[in-house]
Each structure stands twice: as structure tokens, then as C-alpha cells.
Write a protein that holds these residues in place. Structure first.
Motif, mmCIF file in Angstrom:
data_model
loop_
_atom_site.group_PDB
_atom_site.id
_atom_site.type_symbol
_atom_site.label_atom_id
_atom_site.label_comp_id
_atom_site.label_asym_id
_atom_site.label_seq_id
_atom_site.Cartn_x
_atom_site.Cartn_y
_atom_site.Cartn_z
ATOM 1 N N HIS A 42 2.469 -33.460 -48.732
ATOM 2 C CA HIS A 42 2.111 -32.382 -48.212
ATOM 3 C C HIS A 42 2.714 -31.339 -47.015
ATOM 4 N N THR A 43 3.498 -32.181 -46.327
ATOM 5 C CA THR A 43 4.675 -31.346 -45.731
ATOM 6 C C THR A 43 5.266 -30.897 -46.385
ATOM 7 N N VAL A 44 6.124 -31.419 -46.897
ATOM 8 C CA VAL A 44 7.330 -31.416 -48.101
ATOM 9 C C VAL A 44 6.690 -29.932 -48.775
ATOM 10 N N LEU A 45 5.273 -29.352 -49.350
ATOM 11 C CA LEU A 45 4.997 -28.519 -49.592
ATOM 12 C C LEU A 45 4.447 -27.503 -49.054
ATOM 13 N N ASN A 46 4.219 -27.413 -47.176
ATOM 14 C CA ASN A 46 3.534 -26.535 -46.741
ATOM 15 C C ASN A 46 5.559 -26.188 -45.977
ATOM 16 N N HIS A 47 6.697 -26.739 -46.222
ATOM 17 C CA HIS A 47 8.054 -26.480 -46.016
ATOM 18 C C HIS A 47 8.455 -25.471 -47.246
ATOM 19 N N ARG A 48 7.829 -26.030 -48.018
ATOM 20 C CA ARG A 48 8.530 -25.248 -49.304
ATOM 21 C C ARG A 48 7.338 -23.524 -49.531
ATOM 22 N N ARG A 49 6.127 -23.599 -48.940
ATOM 23 C CA ARG A 49 5.251 -22.382 -48.651
ATOM 24 C C ARG A 49 5.949 -21.400 -47.670
ATOM 25 N N ALA A 50 6.333 -21.954 -46.155
ATOM 26 C CA ALA A 50 6.343 -21.687 -45.451
ATOM 27 C C ALA A 50 8.818 -20.858 -45.653
ATOM 28 N N LEU A 51 9.366 -21.037 -46.394
ATOM 29 C CA LEU A 51 10.581 -20.656 -46.616
ATOM 30 C C LEU A 51 10.053 -20.082 -47.840
ATOM 31 N N LEU A 52 9.407 -20.179 -48.996
ATOM 32 C CA LEU A 52 9.365 -19.106 -49.729
ATOM 33 C C LEU A 52 9.457 -17.509 -49.027
ATOM 34 N N ARG A 53 8.161 -17.915 -48.212
ATOM 35 C CA ARG A 53 6.955 -16.826 -47.586
ATOM 36 C C ARG A 53 8.517 -16.196 -47.048
ATOM 37 N N LEU A 54 10.135 -16.778 -46.851
ATOM 38 C CA LEU A 54 10.029 -15.919 -45.183
ATOM 39 C C LEU A 54 11.637 -15.343 -46.135
ATOM 40 N N VAL A 55 11.308 -15.892 -47.387
ATOM 41 C CA VAL A 55 12.491 -15.313 -48.409
ATOM 42 C C VAL A 55 11.788 -14.597 -48.655
#
Length: 144
Positions: free
Chosen positions: A121-134
Motif C-alpha cells: 500500500h505504501t508503494v501504491l501511495n508513492h505511485r499515485r503521488a508520482l503520477l499525480r505530479l506528472v
């Protein structure tokens, strides 16, 4: 460090890495060989612990391949990535996860990788945050 092969598994590992199993990695540590599993699934990287025992590493490889098949089947049945990826929560072995993101930019391509973590779940949160920034137009070079 050497990836062992790219096709069907063979009966053993020749000195210098003669196995043919994609995602099974070997590295020499003194006189001993250390094995681990590292595979990707839709830019999610999945990695096992290290072991000196080839049989254990092959068992782990089988476990991770089964999880990848389950996740892909979930997607084929209509689950989106965030639901299908939860198949990896059923792992019988501890796994580390990271998300890789690659973007082509004017001076080549930039690759970002989230920190590796044992918590999916932590890596999925990192993924969501990164994609949101992009998606918001954040400069990829600024994220490095």
C-alpha cells in the motif's frame, strides 16, 4: 550480478549462471552464490530476499510468477491496476516493491523509482503521488 536466462527453467545452474529462468538473479559473494527473484509487472518491481539456496529461490520464483498470473487475470476480468495489484498481498513470502516511472523528455528520457518497501500500500501511495505530479505538469527533472 547476472540474470539467469530468459526461457524455460533447466535442471540446474552451471558455474557462472547457466540456468534459464527469467527473473531469477544470481550474484557471487566470495565463493558462494546468492540468489533472489526480481520481476516487473506493469512498472511495479517485485523483489524477494536473498538466499544461498537455489531450490528456495526457485520456489520463490514460482510463487511470484503465480502472483503475477493472478494479478493479470484480475485485470483481464476488468479490475483496474489498483485492484489487480492486490493479488501480491497473497504472497507466501516477504516481498519488496517499488514503482518505476519513465518519461521521455527533450534531452532523452528520465527514469524515476520509488523507494523499495515491504508494504504494497505504501508503494501504491508513492505511485499515485508520482503520477499525480506528472499529470499536473511537474517537471520530471525536478523530481530527481
Amino acid at each position: 550480478k547476472q540474470q539467469l536466462g530468459g526461457g524455460a527453467p533447466t535442471a540446474g545452474v552451471a558455474k557462472g549462471g547457466g540456468s534459464r529462468m527469467r527473473g531469477l538473479i544470481s550474484a557471487q559473494c566470495g565463493a558462494r552464490t546468492i540468489y533472489h527473484v526480481r520481476m516487473g509487472w506493469h512498472a511495479l518491481y517485485i523483489e524477494s530476499a536473498r538466499t544461498h539456496d537455489l531450490g528456495t529461490a526457485i520456489d520463490w520464483h514460482i510463487d511470484v510468477v503465480r502472483l503475477k498470473v493472478d494479478a493479470s487475470e484480475r485485470q483481464a476480468r476488468g479490475s483496474d491496476f489498483s485492484k489487480a495489484v492486490l493479488a501480491f498481498e497473497m504472497s507466501p513470502i516477504p516481498l519488496k516493491y517499488s514503482f518505476n516511472f519513465e518519461r521521455h523528455v527533450q534531452d532523452g528520457r528520465k527514469r524515476l523509482q520509488t523507494p523499495a518497501t515491504h508494504d504494497l500500500h505504501t508503494v501504491l501511495n508513492h505511485r499515485r503521488a508520482l503520477l499525480r505530479l506528472v499529470e499536473r505538469g511537474c517537471n520530471i527533472a525536478a523530481l530527481e
